[in-house]
Design a protein around this motif. Structure first.
Motif, PDB file in Angstrom:
ATOM      1  N   THR A 262       0.872  -1.127  -0.090  1.00 30.48           N
ATOM      2  CA  THR A 262       0.027  -0.179  -0.002  1.00 30.48           C
ATOM      3  C   THR A 262       0.946   1.268  -0.043  1.00 30.48           C
ATOM      4  N   THR A 263       0.642   2.126  -0.784  1.00 34.99           N
ATOM      5  CA  THR A 263       1.385   3.224  -1.172  1.00 34.99           C
ATOM      6  C   THR A 263       0.702   4.501  -0.366  1.00 34.99           C
ATOM      7  N   ILE A 264       1.359   5.383   0.462  1.00 35.66           N
ATOM      8  CA  ILE A 264       0.562   6.506   1.190  1.00 35.66           C
ATOM      9  C   ILE A 264       1.403   7.456   0.732  1.00 35.66           C
ATOM     10  N   TYR A 265       0.856   8.564   0.170  1.00 35.18           N
ATOM     11  CA  TYR A 265       1.294  10.000  -0.220  1.00 35.18           C
ATOM     12  C   TYR A 265       1.514  10.679   0.838  1.00 35.18           C
ATOM     13  N   LEU A 266       2.713  11.393   1.020  1.00 34.70           N
ATOM     14  CA  LEU A 266       2.903  12.168   2.015  1.00 34.70           C
ATOM     15  C   LEU A 266       3.528  13.493   1.489  1.00 34.70           C
TER      16      LEU A 266
ATOM     17  N   SER B  37       8.472  10.871  -1.453  1.00 28.52           N
ATOM     18  CA  SER B  37       7.427  11.462  -0.604  1.00 28.52           C
ATOM     19  C   SER B  37       6.357  10.181  -0.468  1.00 28.52           C
ATOM     20  N   CYS B  38       6.785   8.960  -0.583  1.00 30.36           N
ATOM     21  CA  CYS B  38       5.805   7.718  -0.559  1.00 30.36           C
ATOM     22  C   CYS B  38       6.109   7.107   0.628  1.00 30.36           C
ATOM     23  N   LEU B  39       5.205   6.327   1.449  1.00 35.86           N
ATOM     24  CA  LEU B  39       5.174   5.337   2.432  1.00 35.86           C
ATOM     25  C   LEU B  39       4.774   4.198   1.871  1.00 35.86           C
ATOM     26  N   TYR B  40       5.705   3.154   1.981  1.00 36.01           N
ATOM     27  CA  TYR B  40       5.392   1.828   1.469  1.00 36.01           C
ATOM     28  C   TYR B  40       4.946   0.827   2.651  1.00 36.01           C
ATOM     29  N   ILE B  41       3.769   0.151   2.703  1.00 35.07           N
ATOM     30  CA  ILE B  41       3.663  -0.802   3.865  1.00 35.07           C
ATOM     31  C   ILE B  41       3.190  -1.917   3.387  1.00 35.07           C
ATOM     32  N   LYS B  42       3.623  -3.139   3.428  1.00 37.49           N
ATOM     33  CA  LYS B  42       3.133  -4.360   2.989  1.00 37.49           C
ATOM     34  C   LYS B  42       1.976  -4.926   3.811  1.00 37.49           C
ATOM     35  N   ASP B  43       1.979  -4.544   5.186  1.00 47.37           N
ATOM     36  CA  ASP B  43       1.032  -5.008   6.081  1.00 47.37           C
ATOM     37  C   ASP B  43       0.297  -4.116   6.874  1.00 47.37           C
ATOM     38  N   VAL B  44      -0.621  -3.361   6.632  1.00 46.27           N
ATOM     39  CA  VAL B  44      -1.370  -2.362   7.331  1.00 46.27           C
ATOM     40  C   VAL B  44      -1.621  -2.643   8.626  1.00 46.27           C
ATOM     41  N   GLU B  45      -1.978  -3.930   8.859  1.00 47.83           N
ATOM     42  CA  GLU B  45      -2.319  -4.458  10.161  1.00 47.83           C
ATOM     43  C   GLU B  45      -0.912  -4.414  11.223  1.00 47.83           C
ATOM     44  N   ALA B  46       0.108  -4.583  10.541  1.00 49.10           N
ATOM     45  CA  ALA B  46       1.323  -4.674  11.384  1.00 49.10           C
ATOM     46  C   ALA B  46       1.871  -3.571  11.765  1.00 49.10           C
TER      47      ALA B  46
ATOM     48  N   ALA C 174      10.083   6.142  12.599  1.00 41.82           N
ATOM     49  CA  ALA C 174      11.039   5.086  13.133  1.00 41.82           C
ATOM     50  C   ALA C 174      10.227   4.292  14.416  1.00 41.82           C
ATOM     51  N   GLN C 175       9.025   4.660  14.779  1.00 38.94           N
ATOM     52  CA  GLN C 175       7.925   4.039  15.390  1.00 38.94           C
ATOM     53  C   GLN C 175       6.949   3.501  14.895  1.00 38.94           C
ATOM     54  N   LEU C 176       6.778   3.528  13.471  1.00 34.50           N
ATOM     55  CA  LEU C 176       5.745   2.868  12.757  1.00 34.50           C
ATOM     56  C   LEU C 176       5.609   1.609  12.890  1.00 34.50           C
ATOM     57  N   GLY C 177       6.773   0.772  12.655  1.00 39.36           N
ATOM     58  CA  GLY C 177       6.589  -0.777  12.253  1.00 39.36           C
ATOM     59  C   GLY C 177       7.102  -0.937  10.794  1.00 39.36           C
ATOM     60  N   PRO C 178       7.004  -2.195  10.390  1.00 35.17           N
ATOM     61  CA  PRO C 178       7.885  -2.428   9.101  1.00 35.17           C
ATOM     62  C   PRO C 178       7.040  -1.569   7.853  1.00 35.17           C
ATOM     63  N   HIS C 179       8.104  -0.927   7.255  1.00 37.06           N
ATOM     64  CA  HIS C 179       7.807   0.111   6.211  1.00 37.06           C
ATOM     65  C   HIS C 179       9.116   0.205   5.402  1.00 37.06           C
ATOM     66  N   THR C 180       8.745   0.761   4.127  1.00 36.65           N
ATOM     67  CA  THR C 180       9.875   1.511   3.523  1.00 36.65           C
ATOM     68  C   THR C 180       9.304   2.733   2.929  1.00 36.65           C
ATOM     69  N   THR C 181      10.416   3.600   2.413  1.00 36.74           N
ATOM     70  CA  THR C 181       9.840   5.100   1.880  1.00 36.74           C
ATOM     71  C   THR C 181      10.439   5.085   0.838  1.00 36.74           C
ATOM     72  N   GLY C 182       9.971   6.125  -0.009  1.00 36.03           N
ATOM     73  CA  GLY C 182      10.686   6.946  -1.193  1.00 36.03           C
ATOM     74  C   GLY C 182      10.574   8.286  -0.692  1.00 36.03           C
TER      75      GLY C 182
ATOM     76  N   ASP D  28       1.660   0.678  13.631  1.00 39.32           N
ATOM     77  CA  ASP D  28       1.019   1.082  14.614  1.00 39.32           C
ATOM     78  C   ASP D  28       0.003   2.188  14.058  1.00 39.32           C
ATOM     79  N   HIS D  29      -1.171   2.075  14.052  1.00 40.74           N
ATOM     80  CA  HIS D  29      -2.145   2.830  13.304  1.00 40.74           C
ATOM     81  C   HIS D  29      -2.173   4.247  14.083  1.00 40.74           C
ATOM     82  N   GLU D  30      -1.734   4.441  15.371  1.00 42.25           N
ATOM     83  CA  GLU D  30      -1.690   5.585  15.977  1.00 42.25           C
ATOM     84  C   GLU D  30      -0.653   6.576  15.367  1.00 42.25           C
ATOM     85  N   VAL D  31       0.536   6.064  15.241  1.00 37.52           N
ATOM     86  CA  VAL D  31       1.782   6.412  14.656  1.00 37.52           C
ATOM     87  C   VAL D  31       1.339   6.938  13.094  1.00 37.52           C
ATOM     88  N   LEU D  32       0.736   6.091  12.490  1.00 46.66           N
ATOM     89  CA  LEU D  32       0.108   6.135  10.940  1.00 46.66           C
ATOM     90  C   LEU D  32      -0.737   7.297  10.962  1.00 46.66           C
ATOM     91  N   LYS D  33      -1.717   7.649  11.900  1.00 48.45           N
ATOM     92  CA  LYS D  33      -2.514   8.579  11.734  1.00 48.45           C
ATOM     93  C   LYS D  33      -1.773   9.951  12.124  1.00 48.45           C
TER      94      LYS D  33
END
Length: 140
Positions: free
Chosen positions: A75-79, A100-109, A90-98, A111-116
């Protein structure tokens, strides 16, 4: 980039694989709640609100204020800029970035509060007009 006017529900129903569809449903609920806006399709991007940007280089266009896209691999989230959120990410959990993009392979994995918080900060940047590198005017 332009709004395409398609059905967000139909688009998400056709997302594969099933994990990516589940992640898209989670992101749709999260961003809808966070922004208080209805989602709109911008091609294969699901956006909330719209703005016009103009870079210092003169490049300009329209885009959603907050957006994500359920791509096959993640899932690509545009920032605004991924590096602007390094401490939170750094506190989000498993992800990579470009850039202006945040890439998440498993949204459930993650931290939704950090993501928000990251998404809300990116939205606030746009609503605040951007910076010297990119001026942003909110359309709706």
């Amino acid at each position: 980039m332009k709004k395409t006017g398609g059905s967000v529900a139909s688009f998400i129903a056709g997302v594969t694989p099933a994990k990516r569809r589940q992640d898209a449903e989670t992101m749709l609920a999260l961003m809808s709640e966070l922004t208080g806006r209805e989602p709109e399709l911008w091609g294969t991007i699901i956006g909330f609100g719209s703005c016009h940007y103009r870079y210092a280089t003169g490049t300009e266009g329209d885009m959603p204020i907050v957006a994500f896209s359920p791509r096959k691999d993640s899932t690509t989230i545009y920032l605004d800029r991924a590096d602007a959120h390094a401490a939170e990410l750094a506190q989000l959990g498993p992800h990579t970035t470009g850039a202006s993009c945040l890439y998440i392979k498993d949204v459930e994995a993650v931290d939704h509060e950090v993501l928000k918080r990251v998404i809300a900060a990116s939205e606030a940047f746009a609503r605040g007009g951007g910076d010297d590198y990119a001026r942003i005017t909110v359309i709706d």
